[in-house]
Design a protein around this motif. Structure first.
Motif, PDB file in Angstrom:
ATOM      1  N   ASP A  32     -19.917  25.180 103.887  1.00 24.43           N
ATOM      2  CA  ASP A  32     -20.728  24.814 102.715  1.00 24.43           C
ATOM      3  C   ASP A  32     -21.317  26.058 102.052  1.00 24.43           C
ATOM      4  OD1 ASP A  32     -20.473  21.956 103.046  1.00 24.43           O
ATOM      5  OD2 ASP A  32     -21.774  22.170 104.802  1.00 24.43           O
ATOM      6  N   GLY A  52     -25.778  23.770 104.292  1.00 19.23           N
ATOM      7  CA  GLY A  52     -25.133  22.617 104.922  1.00 19.23           C
ATOM      8  C   GLY A  52     -26.118  21.846 105.786  1.00 19.23           C
ATOM      9  N   ARG A  53     -25.570  21.145 106.779  1.00 18.26           N
ATOM     10  CA  ARG A  53     -26.427  20.300 107.624  1.00 18.26           C
ATOM     11  C   ARG A  53     -27.488  21.119 108.347  1.00 18.26           C
ATOM     12  NH1 ARG A  53     -23.964  17.479 112.071  1.00 18.26           N
ATOM     13  NH2 ARG A  53     -25.837  16.230 112.310  1.00 18.26           N
TER      14      ARG A  53
END
Ligand code: URA
Ligand code: URA
Length: 278
Positions: free
Chosen positions: A135, A145-146
């Motif tokens: 990401d 990202g996460r």
């Protein structure tokens, strides 16, 4: 009994297989036969190598093989030129521009773009992770990202957000397929993150996870031992208070360590209260 032959997989099944195996991007239109590439002459490389780099090389040879085309031909020269380039960067903008044109790290060839930093360069706190993932490589920003979402919550836990924190990685280009950066790649990128820390000059430096902690705080101890303790990070001109804590990607897999992380964050918040504001 007859064995029933498996039907050949269709494209969709093949892609699903690749995805499951961790292949999430194509690097080129055409396949490359890595085994057909010539070896780097080992003797020649050994002769050029300064003694200080030998441990890193020994570690590198113990790691899984990296395709030869990903290794820059003369890592010791790349490290020397990285050091020289980083030293001359007077500002963060200049440092970013230097990295955009730096050709000493082959990770740049497979990454989509440079992931330099996010947040506020005037921030009193700086977080440093390991390397961009997929990401981050797409967006050109660290921790989006996460694990970035969890880092945002960690930052919120000390009453701040990205406008009051500065975020970067030891390695500014995504390693292909998120493989672990080699010690060589880390050594090549190290002078740049060191200069970045020196230029941001935060009151508190937070290293996220083992690779960042071991690289920046010069320790071989694991995160269970290093986390939650104060270190001095020496820029060469001053000592910055530094603390290691768990990497948010690790916390996503092992949420039970969040409690300790939040203890670390409380200590960090307290240090920010005590440290003099500019
Ligand atoms: N993990 C990291 O170490 N850095 C990022 O930017 C994203 C995930
Ligand atoms: N290993 C890491 O690299 N980081 C952590 O936070 C935990 C284990």
């Amino acid at each position: 009994m007859d064995l029933i032959p498996e039907p050949a997989p269709n494209i969709r099944q093949l892609l699903a297989f690749y995805l499951e195996a961790g292949v999430d991007c194509a690097l080129a239109e055409e396949p490359v036969d890595r085994l057909a590439e010539p070896d780097i002459p080992a003797a020649a490389a050994a002769v050029r190598e300064p003694a200080t780099l030998r441990p890193a090389r020994e570690m590198a040879s113990a790691m899984p093989a990296v395709p030869r085309s990903e290794i820059a031909p003369a890592p010791e020269a790349a490290i020397a030129s990285a050091r020289e380039a980083a030293r001359t960067a007077p500002t963060l903008e200049a440092l970013r521009a230097l990295l955009e044109t730096f050709e000493g790290c082959a990770l740049k060839n497979t990454a989509t773009r440079l992931v330099f930093a996010d947040g506020n360069p005037e921030a009193r706190i700086m977080f440093v992770g390991e390397a961009p993932g997929r990401d981050e490589d797409i967006e050109g920003l660290p921790f989006v990202g996460r694990s970035g979402k969890l880092l945002d919550r960690m930052i919120a836990a000390i009453g701040l957000d990205r406008s009051k924190a500065y975020i970067a990685n030891v390695i500014p280009w995504r390693p292909p397929g998120n493989r672990t950066p080699t010690p060589q790649e880390t050594q090549i990128c190290l002078p740049f993150i060191q200069r970045q820390i020196e230029l941001v000059n935060p009151d508190v430096l937070v290293t996220l996870g083992n690779p960042s902690t071991q690289t920046l705080l010069s320790t071989r101890d694991g995160i269970m031992k290093t986390r939650g303790k104060w270190f001095d990070y020496d820029t060469g001109t001053r000592a910055i208070r530094a603390m290691a804590t768990f990497h948010p990607a690790y916390l996503l897999r092992s949420p039970s360590y969040k409690r300790m992380t939040w203890q670390d964050l409380r200590a960090i918040a307290k240090a920010l209260e005590q440290a003099p504001s500019p």
